[in-house]
Design a protein around this motif. Structure first.
Motif, PDB file in Angstrom:
ATOM      1  N   MET A  42       0.836  -1.204   0.000  1.00 50.54           N
ATOM      2  CA  MET A  42       0.000   0.000   0.000  1.00 50.54           C
ATOM      3  C   MET A  42       0.869   1.251   0.000  1.00 50.54           C
ATOM      4  N   PRO A  43       0.497   2.260  -0.779  1.00 55.47           N
ATOM      5  CA  PRO A  43       1.261   3.511  -0.766  1.00 55.47           C
ATOM      6  C   PRO A  43       0.990   4.314   0.499  1.00 55.47           C
ATOM      7  N   LEU A  44       1.899   5.208   0.826  1.00 53.46           N
ATOM      8  CA  LEU A  44       1.708   6.129   1.940  1.00 53.46           C
ATOM      9  C   LEU A  44       1.023   7.377   1.396  1.00 53.46           C
ATOM     10  N   ARG A  45      -0.253   7.552   1.743  1.00 52.60           N
ATOM     11  CA  ARG A  45      -1.031   8.666   1.222  1.00 52.60           C
ATOM     12  C   ARG A  45      -0.760   9.923   2.048  1.00 52.60           C
ATOM     13  N   LEU A  46      -0.095  10.865   1.427  1.00 50.04           N
ATOM     14  CA  LEU A  46       0.187  12.126   2.088  1.00 50.04           C
ATOM     15  C   LEU A  46      -1.020  13.049   2.047  1.00 50.04           C
ATOM     16  N   PHE A  47      -1.755  12.986   0.937  1.00 55.21           N
ATOM     17  CA  PHE A  47      -2.936  13.843   0.773  1.00 55.21           C
ATOM     18  C   PHE A  47      -3.908  13.156  -0.174  1.00 55.21           C
ATOM     19  N   ALA A  48      -5.184  13.359   0.097  1.00 53.70           N
ATOM     20  CA  ALA A  48      -6.239  12.869  -0.785  1.00 53.70           C
ATOM     21  C   ALA A  48      -7.553  13.488  -0.342  1.00 53.70           C
ATOM     22  N   ILE A  49      -8.538  13.415  -1.192  1.00 53.91           N
ATOM     23  CA  ILE A  49      -9.906  13.808  -0.850  1.00 53.91           C
ATOM     24  C   ILE A  49     -10.756  12.551  -0.904  1.00 53.91           C
ATOM     25  N   PRO A  50     -11.029  11.913   0.252  1.00 54.61           N
ATOM     26  CA  PRO A  50     -11.828  10.680   0.233  1.00 54.61           C
ATOM     27  C   PRO A  50     -13.258  10.946  -0.231  1.00 54.61           C
ATOM     28  N   ASP A  51     -13.762  10.068  -1.068  1.00 54.08           N
ATOM     29  CA  ASP A  51     -15.121  10.147  -1.585  1.00 54.08           C
ATOM     30  C   ASP A  51     -15.865   8.903  -1.108  1.00 54.08           C
ATOM     31  N   GLU A  52     -16.721   9.057  -0.100  1.00 54.97           N
ATOM     32  CA  GLU A  52     -17.391   7.911   0.493  1.00 54.97           C
ATOM     33  C   GLU A  52     -18.494   7.358  -0.406  1.00 54.97           C
ATOM     34  N   VAL A  53     -19.020   8.184  -1.266  1.00 55.86           N
ATOM     35  CA  VAL A  53     -20.073   7.717  -2.173  1.00 55.86           C
ATOM     36  C   VAL A  53     -19.475   6.844  -3.264  1.00 55.86           C
ATOM     37  N   ALA A  54     -18.423   7.342  -3.912  1.00 55.94           N
ATOM     38  CA  ALA A  54     -17.781   6.594  -4.990  1.00 55.94           C
ATOM     39  C   ALA A  54     -16.785   5.567  -4.469  1.00 55.94           C
ATOM     40  N   GLU A  55     -16.500   5.597  -3.166  1.00 56.97           N
ATOM     41  CA  GLU A  55     -15.543   4.683  -2.532  1.00 56.97           C
ATOM     42  C   GLU A  55     -14.176   4.752  -3.208  1.00 56.97           C
ATOM     43  N   THR A  56     -13.677   5.971  -3.306  1.00 56.59           N
ATOM     44  CA  THR A  56     -12.368   6.194  -3.905  1.00 56.59           C
ATOM     45  C   THR A  56     -11.798   7.494  -3.361  1.00 56.59           C
ATOM     46  N   ASN A  57     -10.557   7.801  -3.742  1.00 53.79           N
ATOM     47  CA  ASN A  57      -9.907   9.047  -3.344  1.00 53.79           C
ATOM     48  C   ASN A  57      -9.626   9.906  -4.566  1.00 53.79           C
ATOM     49  N   HIS A  58      -9.758  11.197  -4.395  1.00 51.58           N
ATOM     50  CA  HIS A  58      -9.440  12.147  -5.463  1.00 51.58           C
ATOM     51  C   HIS A  58      -8.184  12.932  -5.091  1.00 51.58           C
ATOM     52  N   TYR A  59      -7.463  13.371  -6.122  1.00 54.88           N
ATOM     53  CA  TYR A  59      -6.272  14.219  -5.948  1.00 54.88           C
ATOM     54  C   TYR A  59      -5.257  13.583  -4.997  1.00 54.88           C
ATOM     55  N   GLU A  60      -5.065  12.290  -5.148  1.00 56.96           N
ATOM     56  CA  GLU A  60      -4.207  11.557  -4.215  1.00 56.96           C
ATOM     57  C   GLU A  60      -2.730  11.822  -4.497  1.00 56.96           C
ATOM     58  N   ILE A  61      -1.992  12.106  -3.423  1.00 56.18           N
ATOM     59  CA  ILE A  61      -0.536  12.234  -3.467  1.00 56.18           C
ATOM     60  C   ILE A  61       0.019  11.172  -2.530  1.00 56.18           C
ATOM     61  N   ALA A  62       0.805  10.236  -3.059  1.00 59.77           N
ATOM     62  CA  ALA A  62       1.230   9.094  -2.257  1.00 59.77           C
ATOM     63  C   ALA A  62       2.638   8.651  -2.653  1.00 59.77           C
ATOM     64  N   ILE A  63       3.303   7.977  -1.717  1.00 62.17           N
ATOM     65  CA  ILE A  63       4.609   7.382  -1.951  1.00 62.17           C
ATOM     66  C   ILE A  63       4.414   5.870  -2.057  1.00 62.17           C
ATOM     67  N   PRO A  64       4.763   5.245  -3.177  1.00 66.86           N
ATOM     68  CA  PRO A  64       4.476   3.820  -3.371  1.00 66.86           C
ATOM     69  C   PRO A  64       5.114   2.937  -2.296  1.00 66.86           C
ATOM     70  N   LYS A  65       4.352   1.934  -1.851  1.00 66.89           N
ATOM     71  CA  LYS A  65       4.784   0.855  -0.965  1.00 66.89           C
ATOM     72  C   LYS A  65       5.116   1.276   0.470  1.00 66.89           C
ATOM     73  N   ILE A  66       5.364   2.551   0.694  1.00 69.06           N
ATOM     74  CA  ILE A  66       5.806   2.980   2.021  1.00 69.06           C
ATOM     75  C   ILE A  66       4.705   2.801   3.054  1.00 69.06           C
ATOM     76  N   GLY A  67       3.446   2.924   2.637  1.00 70.40           N
ATOM     77  CA  GLY A  67       2.340   2.781   3.574  1.00 70.40           C
ATOM     78  C   GLY A  67       2.326   1.427   4.255  1.00 70.40           C
ATOM     79  N   SER A  68       2.523   0.354   3.484  1.00 63.30           N
ATOM     80  CA  SER A  68       2.556  -0.986   4.085  1.00 63.30           C
ATOM     81  C   SER A  68       3.707  -1.117   5.064  1.00 63.30           C
ATOM     82  N   TRP A  69       4.862  -0.528   4.728  1.00 64.51           N
ATOM     83  CA  TRP A  69       5.999  -0.630   5.638  1.00 64.51           C
ATOM     84  C   TRP A  69       5.738   0.120   6.938  1.00 64.51           C
TER      85      TRP A  69
END
Length: 478
Positions: free
Chosen positions: A271-298
């Motif tokens: 999972m990436p480390l999400r630094l910023f995003a706009i969660p959308d609970e209706v669409a069940e997704t994130n908008h304008y996501e800024i993330a670092i790959p794989k770091i989130g899982s670590w």
């Protein structure tokens, strides 16, 4: 948003606890700060430490009083607004909260008067003992309150009989799975709240005077700021480690909360480390996501291929509100790293010899004065909103815990609280501002009889003294 009795009761409790928590967050650390100042007074005989004690104990007294007043209000809400919660948890949480009263509150009540008014009435060491008992009382109070709240997050040691929770193992009730790390995280947060409040207020006092002002006028502010920044520099990294360990517990015991914190919709490894995003609970997704790959899982599992749960694994009615949990957590973490930056900056300025004269740093430290309060509040938002829709995680929904009261009655009480709190806490804050504006007394303004007697047997070696020169030690006036 439908403002029914449930939502209004939640707003009212959030309003009262948000006001209340800022005072214990300050006084828990401030009580230990006072004990440290008095210990240094006994150890060195330096009147500066007693002067600082007499200044900060006034701030403590006002803050402690406001905390007691705001805390009493919350107790009544368990009966007026959350009677079904009280009915379900009363056999478990009732005794836990009672233990807080008969241990912590009685201890504080017994020794608070000596600490506040006993300087000329008891011996130095007895007064120091009273200060330590008050500090211990604040920690015991936090112990029981965090135990009760942690049980609501990770309930254990109970059975349900006739629709009520009944204790079967008190050790598991008190030391439930999330309690030890949550208690350590909260207490360290309180200490850092006090450290940055003291450092920021001291920086403000230094900014009010030119750096070449008489040493006696700046001594108290310099010493307070130096001690507070040493503590922050050492223990902010410790708090980050505790927070990381606490996160592993949330992954294990409250995976849905963790998924909301990370804005993670699908179960995934790497999972990436999400630094910023706009969660959308209706669409069940994130908008304008800024993330670092794989770091989130670590970060979350300490393995790059670690699996992190997703919000889609549970029905929508069992998910917490994602948007406030996602952002409150990131604000808390951002404040924590800002604290780390201030601590490292202070080390560099100590090395340069400009800690008390660098106006840019003093301004930054002053701006960081409320940072600890903000971190505590946003941390609680993350914990409490992230627990929804449960008030007792997995066993009692918030909607089933509210009292059968009319929305109009809750509205009236909420408006009353807002008016009364504005009046009481407005005057309390005004008085605190007056105390802080005055600052510690200069050494030269202290009467000899106010300094007290130097201990007959100091605990240790001479202090660096008012002037900051090794071996220079101010002697108390006779």
């Amino acid at each position: 948003m439908d403002l029914d009795a449930l939502m209004l009761s939640r707003i009212q409790f959030a309003f009262t606890i948000a006001f209340h928590i800022i005072f214990p967050a300050f006084t828990i650390g401030l009580a230990s700060w006072l004990a440290a100042l008095e210990f240094n007074w006994l150890r060195t005989g330096n009147p500066l430490y007693r002067t600082l004690f007499r200044f900060w104990v006034k701030v403590f007294a006002v803050s402690f009083g406001l905390g007691v007043v705001s805390g009493i209000v919350m107790s009544y809400q368990f009966g007026t607004n959350w009677s079904r919660f009280s009915e379900f948890t009363g056999n478990v949480l009732g005794p836990v909260i009672a233990y807080e009263v008969i241990t912590a509150f009685f201890l504080e009540a017994a020794f608070l008067g000596i600490m506040l008014f006993g300087w000329e009435r008891v011996g130095d060491r007895l007064h120091f003992f009273a200060t330590c008992m008050v500090a211990l009382g604040t920690l015991i109070s936090a112990f029981w309150i965090l135990s009760a709240n942690s049980w609501m997050q990770t309930p254990d040691g109970f059975a349900i009989e006739n629709g009520k929770a009944v204790p079967v193992d008190w050790f598991k009730v008190v030391f439930n799975p999330s309690f030890p790390l949550r208690y350590a995280h909260m207490v360290m947060g309180c200490y850092l709240t006090t450290a940055f409040a003291v450092a920021g207020m001291s920086a403000w006092m230094l900014l009010r005077h030119p750096h070449d002002a008489p040493a006696a006028k700046l001594a108290g502010s310099r010493r307070s700021m130096s001690m507070a920044l040493w503590f922050a520099t050492i223990f902010v990294p410790v708090q980050i480690v505790i927070g990381d360990l606490h996160g592993l517990g949330v992954l294990k015991y409250q995976p849905t909360k963790l998924a909301a914190i990370e804005g993670n919709w699908d179960r995934m490894a790497n999972m990436p480390l999400r630094l910023f995003a706009i969660p959308d609970e209706v669409a069940e997704t994130n908008h304008y996501e800024i993330a670092i790959p794989k770091i989130g899982s670590w970060v979350l599992t300490h393995a790059f291929d670690g699996v992190v749960p997703g919000l889609k694994e549970v029905p929508p009615d069992e998910r917490p509100p994602v948007w406030p949990v996602f952002f409150s957590f990131r604000i808390m973490v951002g404040i924590g790293f800002a604290m780390l930056g201030i601590g490292l900056w202070s080390l560099y300025l100590r090395w340069k010899g400009t800690l008390f004269t660098n106006r840019l740093f003093l301004t930054a430290a002053m701006i960081m004065t409320p940072s600890g309060f903000g971190a505590v509040l946003f941390g609680w938002f993350t914990a409490e909103i992230g627990r929804q829709p449960w008030v007792v995680y997995g066993h009692l929904r918030t909607a089933d815990a509210v009292s059968p009261v009319a929305a109009g009655a809750v509205t009236a009480s909420l408006l009353t609280f807002i008016v009364v709190y504005a009046f009481v806490f407005g005057f309390g804050s005004y008085y605190l501002a007056k105390l802080l504006r005055r600052g510690p007394d200069p050494i030269e303004d202290i009467r000899g009889d106010d300094l007290g007697k130097k201990p007959k047997r100091p605990f240790s070696v001479p202090d660096e003294g008012i002037e900051g020169r090794p071996g220079h030690r101010a002697q108390p006036a006779e």
